[in-house]
Design a protein around this motif. Structure first.
Motif, PDB file in Angstrom:
ATOM      1  N   ASP A 299       0.820  -1.212   0.000  1.00 44.26           N
ATOM      2  CA  ASP A 299       0.000   0.000   0.000  1.00 44.26           C
ATOM      3  C   ASP A 299       0.854   1.263   0.000  1.00 44.26           C
ATOM      4  OD1 ASP A 299      -2.321  -1.476  -0.025  1.00 44.26           O
ATOM      5  OD2 ASP A 299      -2.550  -1.461   2.155  1.00 44.26           O
ATOM      6  N   GLU A 300       1.917   1.251   0.784  1.00 45.11           N
ATOM      7  CA  GLU A 300       2.767   2.434   0.890  1.00 45.11           C
ATOM      8  C   GLU A 300       4.161   2.000   1.318  1.00 45.11           C
ATOM      9  OE1 GLU A 300       1.277   6.451   2.425  1.00 45.11           O
ATOM     10  OE2 GLU A 300       2.454   5.709   4.112  1.00 45.11           O
ATOM     11  N   LEU A 301       5.178   2.587   0.719  1.00 43.50           N
ATOM     12  CA  LEU A 301       6.565   2.227   1.008  1.00 43.50           C
ATOM     13  C   LEU A 301       7.368   3.507   1.236  1.00 43.50           C
ATOM     14  CD1 LEU A 301       8.739  -0.022   1.186  1.00 43.50           C
ATOM     15  CD2 LEU A 301       9.068   0.245  -1.283  1.00 43.50           C
ATOM     16  N   ASN A 302       8.134   3.534   2.300  1.00 40.62           N
ATOM     17  CA  ASN A 302       8.913   4.726   2.639  1.00 40.62           C
ATOM     18  C   ASN A 302      10.075   4.944   1.684  1.00 40.62           C
ATOM     19  OD1 ASN A 302       7.390   5.385   4.942  1.00 40.62           O
ATOM     20  ND2 ASN A 302       8.589   4.006   6.229  1.00 40.62           N
ATOM     21  N   ILE A 303      10.376   6.205   1.419  1.00 45.12           N
ATOM     22  CA  ILE A 303      11.585   6.602   0.703  1.00 45.12           C
ATOM     23  C   ILE A 303      12.579   7.085   1.745  1.00 45.12           C
ATOM     24  CG2 ILE A 303      12.600   8.118  -1.046  1.00 45.12           C
ATOM     25  CD1 ILE A 303       9.793   8.463  -2.220  1.00 45.12           C
ATOM     26  N   ARG A 304      13.770   6.492   1.740  1.00 38.93           N
ATOM     27  CA  ARG A 304      14.805   6.856   2.695  1.00 38.93           C
ATOM     28  C   ARG A 304      15.789   7.833   2.051  1.00 38.93           C
ATOM     29  NH1 ARG A 304      13.433   4.940   7.869  1.00 38.93           N
ATOM     30  NH2 ARG A 304      12.233   3.032   7.566  1.00 38.93           N
ATOM     31  N   GLN A 305      16.311   8.757   2.854  1.00 35.70           N
ATOM     32  CA  GLN A 305      17.233   9.760   2.342  1.00 35.70           C
ATOM     33  C   GLN A 305      18.541   9.135   1.873  1.00 35.70           C
ATOM     34  OE1 GLN A 305      18.884  12.725   5.170  1.00 35.70           O
ATOM     35  NE2 GLN A 305      18.084  14.266   3.762  1.00 35.70           N
ATOM     36  N   LYS A 306      18.995   8.095   2.593  1.00 35.93           N
ATOM     37  CA  LYS A 306      20.250   7.426   2.262  1.00 35.93           C
ATOM     38  C   LYS A 306      20.009   5.926   2.140  1.00 35.93           C
ATOM     39  CE  LYS A 306      22.960  10.806   4.906  1.00 35.93           C
ATOM     40  NZ  LYS A 306      23.921  10.985   6.018  1.00 35.93           N
ATOM     41  N   ALA A 307      21.029   5.196   1.681  1.00 31.37           N
ATOM     42  CA  ALA A 307      20.937   3.742   1.524  1.00 31.37           C
ATOM     43  C   ALA A 307      21.135   3.069   2.878  1.00 31.37           C
ATOM     44  CB  ALA A 307      21.964   3.250   0.508  1.00 31.37           C
ATOM     45  N   ASP A 308      20.245   3.372   3.786  1.00 31.86           N
ATOM     46  CA  ASP A 308      20.321   2.880   5.158  1.00 31.86           C
ATOM     47  C   ASP A 308      18.900   2.810   5.695  1.00 31.86           C
ATOM     48  OD1 ASP A 308      20.535   2.622   7.952  1.00 31.86           O
ATOM     49  OD2 ASP A 308      22.411   3.741   8.018  1.00 31.86           O
ATOM     50  N   PHE A 309      18.512   1.643   6.218  1.00 29.33           N
ATOM     51  CA  PHE A 309      17.142   1.471   6.699  1.00 29.33           C
ATOM     52  C   PHE A 309      16.829   2.335   7.917  1.00 29.33           C
ATOM     53  CE2 PHE A 309      17.613  -2.469   4.235  1.00 29.33           C
ATOM     54  CZ  PHE A 309      16.466  -2.378   3.452  1.00 29.33           C
ATOM     55  N   ASN A 310      17.869   2.900   8.552  1.00 31.92           N
ATOM     56  CA  ASN A 310      17.654   3.805   9.679  1.00 31.92           C
ATOM     57  C   ASN A 310      17.690   5.269   9.259  1.00 31.92           C
ATOM     58  OD1 ASN A 310      17.475   1.736  11.663  1.00 31.92           O
ATOM     59  ND2 ASN A 310      19.696   1.483  11.521  1.00 31.92           N
ATOM     60  N   SER A 311      17.868   5.507   7.956  1.00 29.79           N
ATOM     61  CA  SER A 311      17.965   6.873   7.456  1.00 29.79           C
ATOM     62  C   SER A 311      16.611   7.585   7.519  1.00 29.79           C
ATOM     63  CB  SER A 311      18.484   6.860   6.017  1.00 29.79           C
ATOM     64  OG  SER A 311      18.587   8.163   5.490  1.00 29.79           O
ATOM     65  N   LYS A 312      16.660   8.911   7.439  1.00 24.89           N
ATOM     66  CA  LYS A 312      15.471   9.744   7.511  1.00 24.89           C
ATOM     67  C   LYS A 312      14.481   9.416   6.390  1.00 24.89           C
ATOM     68  CE  LYS A 312      14.086  14.631   7.364  1.00 24.89           C
ATOM     69  NZ  LYS A 312      14.571  16.024   7.208  1.00 24.89           N
ATOM     70  N   ILE A 313      13.185   9.358   6.714  1.00 25.17           N
ATOM     71  CA  ILE A 313      12.130   9.147   5.720  1.00 25.17           C
ATOM     72  C   ILE A 313      11.834  10.491   5.052  1.00 25.17           C
ATOM     73  CG2 ILE A 313       9.721   8.484   5.355  1.00 25.17           C
ATOM     74  CD1 ILE A 313      10.011   6.625   7.794  1.00 25.17           C
ATOM     75  N   VAL A 314      11.929  10.532   3.710  1.00 26.08           N
ATOM     76  CA  VAL A 314      11.734  11.794   2.987  1.00 26.08           C
ATOM     77  C   VAL A 314      10.492  11.768   2.092  1.00 26.08           C
ATOM     78  CG1 VAL A 314      14.165  12.418   3.043  1.00 26.08           C
ATOM     79  CG2 VAL A 314      13.314  11.008   1.156  1.00 26.08           C
ATOM     80  N   GLY A 315       9.761  10.666   2.062  1.00 24.75           N
ATOM     81  CA  GLY A 315       8.560  10.568   1.241  1.00 24.75           C
ATOM     82  C   GLY A 315       8.057   9.148   1.195  1.00 24.75           C
ATOM     83  N   THR A 316       7.051   8.899   0.382  1.00 24.57           N
ATOM     84  CA  THR A 316       6.497   7.565   0.213  1.00 24.57           C
ATOM     85  C   THR A 316       6.154   7.318  -1.251  1.00 24.57           C
ATOM     86  OG1 THR A 316       4.256   8.345   0.684  1.00 24.57           O
ATOM     87  CG2 THR A 316       5.523   7.479   2.553  1.00 24.57           C
ATOM     88  N   VAL A 317       6.052   6.038  -1.612  1.00 20.04           N
ATOM     89  CA  VAL A 317       5.537   5.626  -2.920  1.00 20.04           C
ATOM     90  C   VAL A 317       4.339   4.720  -2.670  1.00 20.04           C
ATOM     91  CG1 VAL A 317       7.716   5.886  -4.165  1.00 20.04           C
ATOM     92  CG2 VAL A 317       7.221   3.740  -2.977  1.00 20.04           C
ATOM     93  N   LYS A 318       3.481   4.566  -3.682  1.00 19.52           N
ATOM     94  CA  LYS A 318       2.206   3.885  -3.501  1.00 19.52           C
ATOM     95  C   LYS A 318       2.096   2.633  -4.368  1.00 19.52           C
ATOM     96  CE  LYS A 318       0.822   7.474  -1.014  1.00 19.52           C
ATOM     97  NZ  LYS A 318       0.600   7.426   0.443  1.00 19.52           N
ATOM     98  N   ARG A 319       1.147   1.782  -3.982  1.00 17.81           N
ATOM     99  CA  ARG A 319       0.874   0.535  -4.705  1.00 17.81           C
ATOM    100  C   ARG A 319       0.570   0.831  -6.186  1.00 17.81           C
ATOM    101  NH1 ARG A 319      -0.835  -4.577  -3.295  1.00 17.81           N
ATOM    102  NH2 ARG A 319      -1.117  -3.942  -1.092  1.00 17.81           N
ATOM    103  N   GLY A 320       1.158   0.015  -7.077  1.00 21.44           N
ATOM    104  CA  GLY A 320       0.902   0.121  -8.508  1.00 21.44           C
ATOM    105  C   GLY A 320       1.831   1.060  -9.237  1.00 21.44           C
ATOM    106  N   GLU A 321       2.534   1.918  -8.516  1.00 17.51           N
ATOM    107  CA  GLU A 321       3.459   2.836  -9.162  1.00 17.51           C
ATOM    108  C   GLU A 321       4.720   2.094  -9.602  1.00 17.51           C
ATOM    109  OE1 GLU A 321       2.105   6.836  -6.659  1.00 17.51           O
ATOM    110  OE2 GLU A 321       3.996   5.841  -6.178  1.00 17.51           O
ATOM    111  N   VAL A 322       5.309   2.541 -10.707  1.00 17.72           N
ATOM    112  CA  VAL A 322       6.507   1.904 -11.262  1.00 17.72           C
ATOM    113  C   VAL A 322       7.645   2.921 -11.274  1.00 17.72           C
ATOM    114  CG1 VAL A 322       7.534   0.792 -13.281  1.00 17.72           C
ATOM    115  CG2 VAL A 322       5.145   0.323 -12.677  1.00 17.72           C
ATOM    116  N   TYR A 323       8.824   2.483 -10.841  1.00 20.38           N
ATOM    117  CA  TYR A 323       9.967   3.383 -10.738  1.00 20.38           C
ATOM    118  C   TYR A 323      11.213   2.739 -11.332  1.00 20.38           C
ATOM    119  CZ  TYR A 323       7.084   6.063  -7.525  1.00 20.38           C
ATOM    120  OH  TYR A 323       6.060   6.804  -6.975  1.00 20.38           O
ATOM    121  N   THR A 324      12.100   3.597 -11.793  1.00 24.08           N
ATOM    122  CA  THR A 324      13.401   3.142 -12.288  1.00 24.08           C
ATOM    123  C   THR A 324      14.417   3.207 -11.156  1.00 24.08           C
ATOM    124  OG1 THR A 324      12.958   3.955 -14.518  1.00 24.08           O
ATOM    125  CG2 THR A 324      15.261   3.551 -13.952  1.00 24.08           C
ATOM    126  N   ILE A 325      15.076   2.091 -10.920  1.00 30.10           N
ATOM    127  CA  ILE A 325      16.130   1.998  -9.917  1.00 30.10           C
ATOM    128  C   ILE A 325      17.468   2.079 -10.638  1.00 30.10           C
ATOM    129  CG2 ILE A 325      17.181   0.600  -8.106  1.00 30.10           C
ATOM    130  CD1 ILE A 325      14.380   1.668  -7.428  1.00 30.10           C
TER     131      ILE A 325
END
Length: 299
Positions: free
Chosen positions: A246-272
């Motif tokens: 349903d919702e996935l956090n966007i982290r500021q850095k490549a660290d699971f303890n890093s600051k949350i700076v936004g979210t992405v939603k179900r069904g959205e597609v992104y380029t990694i």
């Protein structure tokens, strides 16, 4: 959470600061009653010639050791032969004069650090004492004001998450890389493709199994290797992922303890465009999302 370092008193003033050898039997909690950092608190303690001393100071960033724990400290106000002074590991919590968020974090760090000391020694929560237990001084004053039982419960919660170090030497908080040769989780399920070669933090240790950050299932210790804290595994080949939660956090850095700076939603597609430590960097540059197969599907 915090770093640990030493600034030990010079041996030529042991006669003033810690004259007796000691086999510790418990931990004594204090509040500093000022707003100095742990580093400054220890520097002042070891730099003067007063018969006042303690083993550790804890602030919102670090734990600093000032005395060897096999030497006594003058901290409890119960005299040269007092049990508090002669048998206790003395832990000072900083920023107690003004309190606020810095003290709250220092207290959390102290609770975690004390839990670690207990676990290392095989002690239970009954080994945690307060300065007040050995003299009439109302100390740790701010911790007492907030509620001593609440602090004890905080230590207990951390204690539950710090198991005994495994026979192989893995400990909570260190970084490990999952080997490319790994095929299964400890539960027998097939290992997710993106886990291999990725670096995670050990969150729990149980015998020959480890629980790693952002991995739900346990892994075998034979399937991981220790890495230095500065090691990073990264790939640069881009690919698409679809969000399947349903919702996935966007982290500021490549660290699971890093600051949350936004979210992405179900069904959205992104380029990694890059993978690091089990997270993927979004092409937009806004941050990183988890690549756990519970949350995303690689296209």
């Amino acid at each position: 959470m915090y770093t640990i370092k030493q600034n030990l008193v010079a041996q030529d003033i042991y006669s003033i600061k810690c004259p007796y050898s000691m086999t510790a039997e418990f931990i004594v909690v204090h509040n500093t009653a000022n707003d100095a950092t742990a580093e400054n608190e220890v520097a002042y303690m070891i730099g003067n010639k007063n018969q006042v001393s303690f083993h550790y100071a804890v602030d919102d960033q670090e734990v600093v050791q000032g005395l060897p724990i096999d030497r006594n400290a003058w901290a409890c106000g119960d005299g040269a032969n007092g049990k508090g002074n002669r048998k206790g590991i003395q832990v000072e919590i900083c920023y107690s004069k003004s309190g606020g968020t810095r003290f709250d974090q220092a207290e959390k760090n102290a609770a975690h650090f004390i839990a670690t000391l207990l676990r290392e020694r095989g002690w239970g929560i009954e080994k945690v004492k307060k300065h007040q237990d050995f003299s009439n001084k109302y100390c740790p004053h701010r911790t007492l004001d907030k509620g001593w039982n609440g602090f004890i419960q905080m230590i207990k919660s951390y204690l539950n998450d710090i198991p005994v170090v495994s026979s192989s030497g893995f400990i909570v908080g260190e970084k490990v890389r999952v080997k490319e040769s790994a095929t299964q989780y400890a539960t027998g399920q097939e290992l997710a493709w993106f886990v291999k070669g990725s670096i995670y933090e050990v969150t729990k240790v149980a015998g020959d199994k480890l629980l790693l950050s952002d991995i739900i299932s346990w892994v075998w210790i034979d399937d991981v290797e220790k890495v230095s804290a500065n090691t990073v595994v990264a790939t640069t080949q881009s690919f698409l992922v679809e969000i399947i939660c349903d919702e996935l956090n966007i982290r500021q850095k490549a660290d699971f303890n890093s600051k949350i700076v936004g979210t992405v939603k179900r069904g959205e597609v992104y380029t990694i465009i890059q993978e690091e430590n089990g997270l993927g960097k979004l092409k937009s540059g806004v941050g990183y999302i988890s690549l756990n197969s519970k949350y995303v599907k690689r296209k």
